[in-house]
Scaffold this active site. Structure first.
Site, PDB file in Angstrom:
ATOM      1  N   GLU A  44       0.844  -1.205   0.000  1.00  0.00           N
ATOM      2  CA  GLU A  44       0.000   0.000   0.000  1.00  0.00           C
ATOM      3  C   GLU A  44       0.874   1.247   0.000  1.00  0.00           C
ATOM      4  O   GLU A  44       0.588   2.215  -0.705  1.00  0.00           O
ATOM      5  CB  GLU A  44      -0.935   0.011   1.204  1.00  0.00           C
ATOM      6  N   ASP A  83      -9.297   0.276  -0.345  1.00  0.00           N
ATOM      7  CA  ASP A  83      -7.952   0.805  -0.118  1.00  0.00           C
ATOM      8  C   ASP A  83      -7.730   2.180  -0.743  1.00  0.00           C
ATOM      9  O   ASP A  83      -7.238   3.093  -0.074  1.00  0.00           O
ATOM     10  CB  ASP A  83      -6.891  -0.166  -0.649  1.00  0.00           C
ATOM     11  N   LYS A 103      -3.984  -6.431  -2.689  1.00  0.00           N
ATOM     12  CA  LYS A 103      -4.049  -7.739  -2.019  1.00  0.00           C
ATOM     13  C   LYS A 103      -2.960  -8.660  -2.546  1.00  0.00           C
ATOM     14  O   LYS A 103      -2.594  -8.583  -3.715  1.00  0.00           O
ATOM     15  CB  LYS A 103      -5.386  -8.439  -2.320  1.00  0.00           C
TER      16      LYS A 103
END
Length: 165
Positions: A44, A83, A103
């Protein structure tokens, strides 16, 4: 989309994942409070750096879009904090908005059905996670379709390029 830069920031190792606060270099691009931008994995963080530094990304946010979904485990309504939301200016000048989920590839593939009567706890957890994630992603696709957006799941292959097995 291959992402290849990381940013400095506070990193806290928690088991197998990393968390921290991301400090955008271009806070005007961040839709939301740039002082409250957190990542829950290094993947991320890498995507945040991409959004912050890439000129084609006009605006972006992290966990600001909430999509309602029905959990197949309890049949109740829950909230899915996607996200990322990104607004990208394409080479032809058009603007595209997308929701992005980051993911591991393993979690994006339906788990194999158990072949024995005895099933491990980890296998049960893997199946439950798949069912819930599938419901979330289905709801996110519908949410995006209703707005003319797209929904994408990015894995390590998208973020780091081809990964050796």
């Amino acid at each position: 989309m291959r992402l290849n830069k990381e940013t400095e920031g506070s990193v806290i190792a928690t088991g197998k994942s990393y968390k921290g606060k991301f400090r955008p270099k271009q806070p005007q691009k961040y839709k939301g409070d740039p002082n409250m931008c957190f990542y829950r994995s290094l993947w991320e963080r890498r995507f945040m750096t991409f959004c912050d530094e890439n000129a084609s990304v006009v605006e972006w946010s992290s966990e600001e879009v909430v999509v309602p979904y029905i959990s197949p485990l309890d049949g109740r309504r829950h909230r899915y904090f996607v996200d990322f939301w990104v607004r990208i200016k394409k080479p032809d000048g058009t603007v595209e908005e997308s929701l992005i989920e980051v993911k591991p590839k393993k979690q994006t593939v339906k788990p194999e059905q158990p072949t024995t009567k005895r099933v491990s706890r980890s296998k049960i957890t893997e199946i439950k996670n798949w069912l819930v994630n599938s419901a979330k992603w289905s709801a996110a696709r519908d949410y995006c379709e209703n707005r003319g957006w797209s929904f994408r799941i990015l894995t390590e292959e998208n973020i780091f390029g081809k990964v050796k097995a």
